[in-house]
Design a protein around this motif. Sequence first.
Motif, short mmCIF file in Angstrom:
data_model
loop_
_atom_site.label_atom_id
_atom_site.label_comp_id
_atom_site.label_asym_id
_atom_site.label_seq_id
_atom_site.Cartn_x
_atom_site.Cartn_y
_atom_site.Cartn_z
N MET A 52 0.82 -1.20 0.00
CA MET A 52 0.00 0.00 0.00
C MET A 52 0.86 1.26 0.00
O MET A 52 0.55 2.24 -0.69
N PHE A 53 1.97 1.23 0.75
CA PHE A 53 2.87 2.38 0.74
C PHE A 53 3.59 2.53 -0.59
O PHE A 53 3.89 3.65 -1.02
N VAL A 54 3.86 1.42 -1.27
CA VAL A 54 4.45 1.49 -2.60
C VAL A 54 3.50 2.19 -3.56
O VAL A 54 3.91 3.01 -4.39
N ALA A 55 2.20 1.89 -3.44
CA ALA A 55 1.21 2.57 -4.28
C ALA A 55 1.22 4.07 -4.04
O ALA A 55 1.19 4.86 -4.99
N ILE A 56 1.29 4.47 -2.79
CA ILE A 56 1.32 5.89 -2.46
C ILE A 56 2.59 6.54 -3.00
O ILE A 56 2.54 7.64 -3.57
#
Length: 74
Positions: A52-56
Motif C-alpha cells: 500500500m505504501f508502494v502505491a502511495i
Amino acid sequence: MPTDKAKLMKGLNILAISFPFYFFGPAFYYWKGAPEMREGNWIWAAAAIILMFVAIAFTVRALAIILDAFFDKH
C-alpha cells in the motif's frame, strides 16, 4: 506555455503502474494478512502494508512528474 510531452507520458506511465498496488495491497491484506495476523504471523500483514505504501509512493512521484511537465519553466 508548452507541455513537455515526454515527461507527461513518463508520469502517466508511473501512475498506471501504481494502480494495481492500490487494489492488490488491501486484497492481499484481506486474503492473507488479517487471517495470519490472528494466528500471530504478522509478516503477511506487513507485506500488504508495504504494498500500500508502494502505491502511495508511486502516485506521489507520478504526480510530481506530471506537474513538472505542465509547469516546468523552459
